[in-house]
Write a protein that holds these residues in place. Structure first.
Motif, PDB file in Angstrom:
ATOM      1  N   LEU A   5       0.835  -1.196   0.000  1.00 27.58           N
ATOM      2  CA  LEU A   5       0.000   0.000   0.000  1.00 27.58           C
ATOM      3  C   LEU A   5       0.874   1.253   0.000  1.00 27.58           C
ATOM      4  N   ASP A   6       0.361   2.304  -0.606  1.00 27.26           N
ATOM      5  CA  ASP A   6       1.063   3.593  -0.636  1.00 27.26           C
ATOM      6  C   ASP A   6       0.394   4.538   0.356  1.00 27.26           C
ATOM      7  N   PRO A   7       1.072   4.926   1.436  1.00 31.63           N
ATOM      8  CA  PRO A   7       0.436   5.789   2.435  1.00 31.63           C
ATOM      9  C   PRO A   7       0.109   7.184   1.925  1.00 31.63           C
ATOM     10  N   GLU A   8       0.714   7.570   0.817  1.00 33.85           N
ATOM     11  CA  GLU A   8       0.470   8.914   0.288  1.00 33.85           C
ATOM     12  C   GLU A   8      -0.864   9.037  -0.437  1.00 33.85           C
ATOM     13  N   ASP A   9      -1.394   7.919  -0.937  1.00 35.14           N
ATOM     14  CA  ASP A   9      -2.635   8.053  -1.707  1.00 35.14           C
ATOM     15  C   ASP A   9      -3.658   6.962  -1.425  1.00 35.14           C
ATOM     16  N   HIS A  10      -3.485   6.202  -0.335  1.00 31.12           N
ATOM     17  CA  HIS A  10      -4.478   5.180  -0.033  1.00 31.12           C
ATOM     18  C   HIS A  10      -5.765   5.849   0.463  1.00 31.12           C
ATOM     19  N   LEU A  11      -6.880   5.504  -0.159  1.00 33.90           N
ATOM     20  CA  LEU A  11      -8.158   6.131   0.137  1.00 33.90           C
ATOM     21  C   LEU A  11      -8.510   6.027   1.620  1.00 33.90           C
ATOM     22  N   GLY A  12      -8.848   7.172   2.224  1.00 32.39           N
ATOM     23  CA  GLY A  12      -9.292   7.186   3.607  1.00 32.39           C
ATOM     24  C   GLY A  12      -8.181   7.242   4.632  1.00 32.39           C
ATOM     25  N   TYR A  13      -6.919   7.180   4.194  1.00 29.77           N
ATOM     26  CA  TYR A  13      -5.782   7.205   5.137  1.00 29.77           C
ATOM     27  C   TYR A  13      -5.303   8.646   5.269  1.00 29.77           C
ATOM     28  N   LEU A  14      -5.541   9.235   6.451  1.00 31.01           N
ATOM     29  CA  LEU A  14      -5.303  10.672   6.629  1.00 31.01           C
ATOM     30  C   LEU A  14      -4.534  10.987   7.917  1.00 31.01           C
ATOM     31  N   PRO A  15      -3.466  10.269   8.230  1.00 31.09           N
ATOM     32  CA  PRO A  15      -2.781  10.543   9.497  1.00 31.09           C
ATOM     33  C   PRO A  15      -2.127  11.922   9.542  1.00 31.09           C
ATOM     34  N   PHE A  16      -1.764  12.461   8.378  1.00 26.43           N
ATOM     35  CA  PHE A  16      -1.158  13.791   8.318  1.00 26.43           C
ATOM     36  C   PHE A  16      -2.035  14.761   7.533  1.00 26.43           C
ATOM     37  N   GLY A  17      -3.324  14.488   7.504  1.00 29.06           N
ATOM     38  CA  GLY A  17      -4.228  15.365   6.782  1.00 29.06           C
ATOM     39  C   GLY A  17      -4.385  14.950   5.324  1.00 29.06           C
ATOM     40  N   HIS A  18      -5.128  15.754   4.603  1.00 33.03           N
ATOM     41  CA  HIS A  18      -5.475  15.468   3.214  1.00 33.03           C
ATOM     42  C   HIS A  18      -4.342  15.888   2.286  1.00 33.03           C
ATOM     43  N   VAL A  19      -4.269  15.258   1.126  1.00 37.26           N
ATOM     44  CA  VAL A  19      -3.205  15.544   0.165  1.00 37.26           C
ATOM     45  C   VAL A  19      -3.179  17.016  -0.232  1.00 37.26           C
ATOM     46  N   SER A  20      -4.318  17.706  -0.169  1.00 38.03           N
ATOM     47  CA  SER A  20      -4.375  19.118  -0.543  1.00 38.03           C
ATOM     48  C   SER A  20      -3.671  20.013   0.465  1.00 38.03           C
ATOM     49  N   GLU A  21      -3.440  19.493   1.669  1.00 38.21           N
ATOM     50  CA  GLU A  21      -2.814  20.327   2.704  1.00 38.21           C
ATOM     51  C   GLU A  21      -2.245  19.434   3.808  1.00 38.21           C
ATOM     52  N   ARG A  22      -1.161  18.751   3.494  1.00 42.51           N
ATOM     53  CA  ARG A  22      -0.540  17.854   4.457  1.00 42.51           C
ATOM     54  C   ARG A  22       0.057  18.642   5.624  1.00 42.51           C
ATOM     55  N   CYS A  23       0.167  17.974   6.767  1.00 45.80           N
ATOM     56  CA  CYS A  23       0.851  18.541   7.924  1.00 45.80           C
ATOM     57  C   CYS A  23       2.294  18.857   7.547  1.00 45.80           C
ATOM     58  N   TRP A  24       2.739  20.067   7.859  1.00 48.00           N
ATOM     59  CA  TRP A  24       4.098  20.464   7.495  1.00 48.00           C
ATOM     60  C   TRP A  24       5.153  19.675   8.275  1.00 48.00           C
ATOM     61  N   GLY A  25       4.783  19.150   9.424  1.00 48.15           N
ATOM     62  CA  GLY A  25       5.766  18.466  10.260  1.00 48.15           C
ATOM     63  C   GLY A  25       5.950  16.998   9.950  1.00 48.15           C
ATOM     64  N   ARG A  26       5.243  16.461   8.947  1.00 43.22           N
ATOM     65  CA  ARG A  26       5.261  15.013   8.748  1.00 43.22           C
ATOM     66  C   ARG A  26       6.648  14.496   8.379  1.00 43.22           C
ATOM     67  N   HIS A  27       7.458  15.321   7.694  1.00 46.85           N
ATOM     68  CA  HIS A  27       8.789  14.870   7.302  1.00 46.85           C
ATOM     69  C   HIS A  27       9.744  14.807   8.499  1.00 46.85           C
ATOM     70  N   MET A  28       9.363  15.424   9.610  1.00 46.92           N
ATOM     71  CA  MET A  28      10.168  15.310  10.830  1.00 46.92           C
ATOM     72  C   MET A  28       9.714  14.123  11.669  1.00 46.92           C
ATOM     73  N   VAL A  29       8.435  13.826  11.604  1.00 48.76           N
ATOM     74  CA  VAL A  29       7.859  12.794  12.465  1.00 48.76           C
ATOM     75  C   VAL A  29       8.468  11.429  12.186  1.00 48.76           C
ATOM     76  N   MET A  30       8.479  11.026  10.931  1.00 47.37           N
ATOM     77  CA  MET A  30       8.891   9.654  10.616  1.00 47.37           C
ATOM     78  C   MET A  30      10.367   9.377  10.935  1.00 47.37           C
ATOM     79  N   PRO A  31      11.328  10.232  10.534  1.00 49.14           N
ATOM     80  CA  PRO A  31      12.729   9.917  10.867  1.00 49.14           C
ATOM     81  C   PRO A  31      12.997   9.863  12.363  1.00 49.14           C
ATOM     82  N   LEU A  32      12.407  10.776  13.123  1.00 47.51           N
ATOM     83  CA  LEU A  32      12.632  10.765  14.565  1.00 47.51           C
ATOM     84  C   LEU A  32      11.978   9.548  15.211  1.00 47.51           C
ATOM     85  N   ALA A  33      10.766   9.225  14.781  1.00 45.70           N
ATOM     86  CA  ALA A  33      10.081   8.054  15.342  1.00 45.70           C
ATOM     87  C   ALA A  33      10.833   6.773  14.995  1.00 45.70           C
TER      88      ALA A  33
END
Length: 303
Positions: free
Chosen positions: A234-262
């Protein structure tokens, strides 16, 4: 329908919790971007530094992870700023602003190694601007520390011990699916919405719930099971209904920090022979603020 609603118009400032107006002052997009770029530089710098050996990640999560992140990212900042990461301030906004008011009484002096984010508070020319800058410091840094430590705690509760062949990234994607820290998305009444569906009235506010779409059996196989391997296909960037960082039209700006640190924190846990305390059989998840397990107790594995 969720996709159509979130695509209909951009979020307003009051609908974005991190950058809603502060002390009656709007946070313009350029200023918000400046703050996020600063914490982004701090994250990149922290990830380049070697992580000290023998870190003890046993104890209650997400508290343990929160302290680790605070010290990793902001460890050289003045105590007045680092205290703004204290979880006790979550009790009430009045307490937060009382602490900020006291901390802003005197100018801040930074030592070598202080965060890029702290520079904004230190540069404030007077009490009012310093108070505002310290409020922005908390608004920007606290969600990073809170969200990542909560996400890792959720992953530990849902899946530890992990299969040796399962990637940290898949573990985190699946934890974000079952316990999305941002479990609701608010959109205030707007003329675009009744056009999409006649059940929506002109004065209806809309609350979208990723907590539900992430468990929709029409979108997921075995939706209530923790299955990190599903993300191999599955692709987390476009899987229907998967919105952990918001919608593709306006993603959370911090998402690129979340994954590497986690992922870095999960590496430490997996290398430390830690397990959830066998005596812990239940965990509470409150539907307030971040959606996360309130406490996961990690202990050393015996034998």
């Amino acid at each position: 329908m969720s996709h159509r609603i979130l695509s209909a118009r951009p979020a307003t400032e009051s609908e974005r919790p991190t950058f809603k107006p502060l002390q009656g002052r709007s946070i313009v997009r350029a200023q918000a971007l400046q703050q996020m770029q600063a914490i982004g530089r701090d994250v990149r710098a922290a990830l380049k530094r070697p992580i000290r050996a023998n870190i003890d990640f046993s104890g209650p999560w997400p508290h343990v992870g929160h302290l680790f992140l605070r010290d990793m990212l902001l460890g050289e900042d003045p105590h007045r700023l680092r205290f703004l990461m204290n979880r006790i301030l979550e009790l009430t906004p009045m307490l937060t602003w009382a602490v900020i008011a006291m901390g802003a009484a005197r100018p801040l002096k930074l030592r070598e190694g202080a965060s890029s984010l702290a520079a904004f508070s230190a540069a404030a020319p007077n009490y009012d601007e310093r108070r505002y800058a310290m409020g922005l410091y908390r608004r920007t840094a606290a969600p990073i520390c809170f969200t990542i430590s909560t996400l890792v705690a959720n992953a530990l509760w849902l899946g530890l011990p992990f299969d040796d062949h399962t990637s940290n990234r898949n573990i985190l994607y699946e934890a974000l699916r079952l316990l999305p820290p941002s479990w609701n998305i608010l959109r205030n009444a707007s003329p675009e919405y009744p056009v999409l569906d006649d059940r929506i009235k002109a004065n209806d506010d809309i609350l979208l719930l990723p907590l539900l779409s992430h468990r929709d059996p029409g979108l997921w196989d075995d939706p209530n099971a923790f299955r990190p391997e599903r993300w191999d296909r599955l692709d987390p960037e476009d899987h229907l209904g998967y919105l952990p960082f918001g919608h593709v039209s306006e993603r959370c700006w911090g998402r690129h920090m979340v994954m590497p640190l986690a992922e870095a924190m999960l590496d430490i846990v997996r290398d430390s022979n830690l397990v959830v305390d066998p005596h812990q059989r239940k965990a509470h998840v409150r539907l307030t603020g971040l959606l996360g397990v309130s406490q996961v107790s990690l202990v050393r594995k015996r034998g």
